[in-house]
Design a protein around this motif. Structure first.
Motif, PDB file in Angstrom:
ATOM      1  N   TRP A  45       0.801  -1.220   0.000  1.00  0.00           N
ATOM      2  CA  TRP A  45       0.000   0.000   0.000  1.00  0.00           C
ATOM      3  C   TRP A  45       0.836   1.273   0.000  1.00  0.00           C
ATOM      4  N   VAL A  46       2.109   1.178   0.311  1.00  0.00           N
ATOM      5  CA  VAL A  46       2.947   2.373   0.428  1.00  0.00           C
ATOM      6  C   VAL A  46       2.960   3.211  -0.857  1.00  0.00           C
ATOM      7  N   TYR A  48       0.806   3.338  -3.259  1.00  0.00           N
ATOM      8  CA  TYR A  48      -0.554   3.838  -3.468  1.00  0.00           C
ATOM      9  C   TYR A  48      -0.833   5.027  -2.549  1.00  0.00           C
ATOM     10  N   LEU A  49      -0.449   4.905  -1.290  1.00  0.00           N
ATOM     11  CA  LEU A  49      -0.671   5.998  -0.340  1.00  0.00           C
ATOM     12  C   LEU A  49       0.156   7.223  -0.717  1.00  0.00           C
ATOM     13  N   GLN A  50       1.388   7.013  -1.155  1.00  0.00           N
ATOM     14  CA  GLN A  50       2.207   8.144  -1.598  1.00  0.00           C
ATOM     15  C   GLN A  50       1.539   8.859  -2.765  1.00  0.00           C
ATOM     16  N   TYR A  51       1.007   8.085  -3.696  1.00  0.00           N
ATOM     17  CA  TYR A  51       0.324   8.659  -4.859  1.00  0.00           C
ATOM     18  C   TYR A  51      -0.897   9.474  -4.429  1.00  0.00           C
ATOM     19  N   LYS A  52      -1.689   8.933  -3.508  1.00  0.00           N
ATOM     20  CA  LYS A  52      -2.911   9.608  -3.065  1.00  0.00           C
ATOM     21  C   LYS A  52      -2.641  10.815  -2.170  1.00  0.00           C
ATOM     22  N   LEU A  53      -1.561  10.776  -1.390  1.00  0.00           N
ATOM     23  CA  LEU A  53      -1.313  11.821  -0.404  1.00  0.00           C
ATOM     24  C   LEU A  53      -0.488  12.991  -0.927  1.00  0.00           C
ATOM     25  N   THR A  54       0.341  12.765  -1.907  1.00  0.00           N
ATOM     26  CA  THR A  54       1.229  13.811  -2.402  1.00  0.00           C
ATOM     27  C   THR A  54       0.503  15.123  -2.715  1.00  0.00           C
ATOM     28  N   PRO A  55      -0.667  15.111  -3.367  1.00  0.00           N
ATOM     29  CA  PRO A  55      -1.341  16.382  -3.654  1.00  0.00           C
ATOM     30  C   PRO A  55      -1.819  17.142  -2.404  1.00  0.00           C
ATOM     31  N   HIS A  56      -1.876  16.476  -1.271  1.00  0.00           N
ATOM     32  CA  HIS A  56      -2.420  17.096  -0.057  1.00  0.00           C
ATOM     33  C   HIS A  56      -1.345  17.475   0.964  1.00  0.00           C
TER      34      HIS A  56
END
Length: 162
Positions: A45-46, A48-56
């Motif tokens: 999941w790491v 995926y989480l980096q991808y989802k969180l980077t914009p925030h």
């Protein structure tokens, strides 16, 4: 001499224009979408989480607090759930200050929401201003999380798991 003076003046006036280079807009590289992991392993999941969180991540001054539950059929899931609830309650009890981010993602999103609802019951209204809470899941579960965390004054961000 008069001609030489004119050439000197013209050169001096033209020099700034020839030296100026139009600034180019920064190049933005397209980031390839990272698919939702099929496994319940945290290491999968790491990315995926980096991808989802980077914009925030704007305005975040510390590493995010990440709360992750594995698949419900994993070994000792009940124990892992209890430890996550306890950790979340301790973190919230100490106080999360402005510039921090809490992230909730899991292949067991229903239990993740249950954990959030349980832990945020004890958080005082408006005590978490400037804190971002990111939930990655389904829209229906996202609404439940929103109802549980918004009274604390957080900046709630929903990311659909896909």
């Amino acid at each position: 001499m008069n001609t030489l003076s004119r050439l000197l003046v013209i050169t001096c006036l033209a020099l700034p224009f020839t030296a100026c280079k139009k600034e180019e807009a920064p190049k933005v590289e397209a980031v390839a979408a990272v698919p939702l992991p099929a496994s319940g392993e945290q290491k999968d999941w790491v990315p995926y989480l980096q991808y989802k969180l980077t914009p925030h991540m704007g305005g975040i001054t510390n590493s995010p607090y990440v709360y992750f539950l594995p698949m419900p059929d994993s070994e000792d899931f009940a124990g892992k759930y209890e430890r996550q609830v306890e950790k979340l309650e301790q973190d919230l009890g100490r106080g999360i200050t402005e510039g921090n981010m809490l992230v909730f993602a899991s292949p067991a999103p229903e239990k993740e929401v249950e954990m959030i609802e349980t832990a945020f019951k004890s958080v005082g209204a408006g005590t978490m201003k400037g804190v971002k809470v990111v939930f990655i899941g389904t829209p229906i579960l996202g609404e439940r999380v929103k109802a549980a965390v918004e009274p604390a004054g957080v900046n709630y961000i929903f990311e659909e798991a896909k």
